[in-house]
Design a protein around this motif. Structure first.
Motif, PDB file in Angstrom:
ATOM      1  N   ALA A 186      -6.441   0.737  -3.808  1.00 34.14           N
ATOM      2  CA  ALA A 186      -7.123   1.778  -4.613  1.00 34.14           C
ATOM      3  C   ALA A 186      -6.475   2.634  -5.256  1.00 34.14           C
ATOM      4  O   ALA A 186      -6.880   2.986  -6.617  1.00 34.14           O
TER       5      ALA A 186
ATOM      6  N   HIS B  26     -10.119   7.289  -4.935  1.00 38.02           N
ATOM      7  CA  HIS B  26     -10.768   7.664  -3.753  1.00 38.02           C
ATOM      8  C   HIS B  26     -12.087   7.121  -4.187  1.00 38.02           C
ATOM      9  O   HIS B  26     -12.837   6.659  -3.076  1.00 38.02           O
TER      10      HIS B  26
ATOM     11  N   SER C 244       0.737  -1.434   0.141  1.00 39.38           N
ATOM     12  CA  SER C 244       0.086  -0.020   0.034  1.00 39.38           C
ATOM     13  C   SER C 244       0.917   1.300  -0.043  1.00 39.38           C
ATOM     14  O   SER C 244       0.657   2.318  -0.599  1.00 39.38           O
TER      15      SER C 244
ATOM     16  N   GLU D 100     -12.128   3.215  -3.248  1.00 40.24           N
ATOM     17  CA  GLU D 100     -11.940   3.393  -1.780  1.00 40.24           C
ATOM     18  C   GLU D 100     -13.126   3.617  -1.296  1.00 40.24           C
ATOM     19  O   GLU D 100     -13.560   2.833  -0.261  1.00 40.24           O
TER      20      GLU D 100
ATOM     21  N   HIS E 213      -5.743   1.988   0.949  1.00 41.95           N
ATOM     22  CA  HIS E 213      -5.685   3.063   0.250  1.00 41.95           C
ATOM     23  C   HIS E 213      -4.707   2.920  -0.954  1.00 41.95           C
ATOM     24  O   HIS E 213      -5.022   3.140  -1.967  1.00 41.95           O
TER      25      HIS E 213
END
Ligand SMILES: NC(=O)c1ccc[n+]([C@@H]2O[C@H](COP(=O)([O-])OP(=O)(O)OC[C@H]3O[C@@H](n4cnc5c(N)ncnc54)[C@H](O)[C@@H]3O)[C@@H](O)[C@H]2O)c1
Ligand SMILES: [Zn+2]
Length: 352
Positions: free
Chosen positions: A257, A239, A170, A242, A254
């Motif tokens: 995504a 976003h 991530s 997410e 995060h």
């Protein structure tokens, strides 16, 4: 509270921390952790005798706790333990702790000093620097917050040894994003890092140059009026993925995504700005190898579009994208039609 923050990639963590907190008596130091950073990282800090009389507060780990209830819990703790305007809050943790702790510090008694010690790779490369603090509210990510600069950001890569593989990946996603924005050289250097066998010394060096990319951009445009928008690459789609994942109760990390957001936005860059096919194919292959396939269902296309339409990065009705004309050549304030956006999602489903 918008002074430039000193970011220290530590070679001797305790000595460097000791120096930064030297002005504060230990009774006036408050340490915020989450359950994991308390378990894995706090013992190291407590080796420092300067912290022996400090106060400790812990919130549960997880983004769902980056909320007003946790903020109130920390405000109450500070008040009832006699924190004052000369107190220091040390945020020891990942992005959740540094975002929330930074917001608490910015608002408690109209602002006290804080220090971020980033214990996740994502936090180090992104969340802990750049002065954005905040919490989620009414189901919206980072809806409430403020700009506030930490006294310093300390990064010790040894803390990352206890991170699980998904959290390493991530964080690496944001490093990829910085490298794409920066230059072909930064991109090659980042791609050559072996994610399967992590060399922490090499990571320290790579991280140092990667963080400077964000710092240089933020220094020129702290309030995101222009240049800082380049850092949004991958994040308009990212976003939305997410947020949808939270609605579907299948939360995505995060960085995952963001990687899938980058696949879509590099494809859009290829469509609109002739971003090279070769680099798009390379990125899609990397996404598949390290982050697995991601196939948004057609029935969710409208919901994703809706989420993008309400993204706080938009200045008007149009969805705002940062795209790339080539490696190291970002273009801000780009837009796309509904058809183009759906085509990107199709590419992600089929090409990745
Ligand atoms: N302010 C900004 O500019 C900015 C930028 C990017 C992301 N963010 C925010 O950052 C958050 C994501 O950050 P994150 O990925 O660090 O999430 P996180 O803080 O939830 O950390 C991820 C997980 O790792 C655990 N952890 C922390 N340190 C550990 C360690 N050393 N060993 C083992 N486990 C450890 C945490 O408890 C958590 O379970 C999101 O809330 C996002 O909105 C903010
Ligand atoms: Zn991000």
């Amino acid at each position: 509270m918008m002074n430039a923050t000193q970011t220290i990639i530590c070679s001797n963590f305790l000595a460097e921390l000791g120096e930064i907190i030297a002005d504060f008596p230990s009774q006036n130091i408050y340490i915020l952790t989450d359950t994991h950073s308390r378990e894995y990282c706090l013992p190291k800090l407590m080796e420092l005798s300067q912290l022996s009389g400090s106060h400790l507060i812990t919130i549960p780990s997880g983004d769902e706790h980056k909320n007003i209830h946790s903020v109130m819990q920390v405000w109450e703790f500070l008040s009832s333990n006699k924190a004052n305007r000369n107190s220091l809050l040390i945020n020891l943790g990942g992005g959740v702790v540094t975002d929330l702790g930074g917001f608490v510090a910015a608002t408690f008694k109209r602002g006290i000093e804080f220090l971020n010690i980033s214990t996740t790779l994502l936090g180090a490369v992104d969340a802990a620097t750049g002065a954005k603090t905040g919490i989620n509210f009414l189901g919206l990510k980072n809806e409430i917050g403020s700009f506030a600069s930490a006294r310093a950001v300390l990064i010790d890569v040894d803390f990352f040894r206890t991170l699980d593989i998904p959290n390493i990946r991530s964080g690496y996603a944001e490093m990829l994003k910085h490298a794409l924005i920066e230059s072909p050289q930064a991109w090659e250097d980042t791609l050559s890092f072996d994610l399967d066998r992590i060399d922490f010394d090499r990571l320290r060096g790579l991280l140092a140059s990667n963080i400077r990319i964000k710092e240089r951009i933020v220094a020129q445009d702290p309030k995101e009026q222009g240049l800082r928008k380049t850092l949004n690459l991958g994040h308009t789609f990212g976003h939305a993925f997410e947020s949808l994942s939270y609605t579907l109760k299948e939360p995505l990390l995060h960085g995952y995504a963001v990687v899938w957001g980058l696949v879509c936005e590099l494809y859009l860059s290829h469509l609109k700005l002739a971003f090279p096919q070769k680099e798009l194919t390379r990125f899609a292959a990397l996404a598949r190898e390290y982050y697995g396939g991601f196939r948004p269902e057609c029935q969710h296309y409208e919901a994703l579009l809706e989420l993008m339409t309400h993204d706080k990065k938009n200045d008007s009705e149009q969805i705002n994208f940062t795209l790339l004309a080539a490696l190291g050549e970002p273009r801000v304030n780009q837009s796309a039609t509904r058809e183009e956006i759906f085509e990107c999602l199709d590419f992600l489903r089929e090409g990745c």
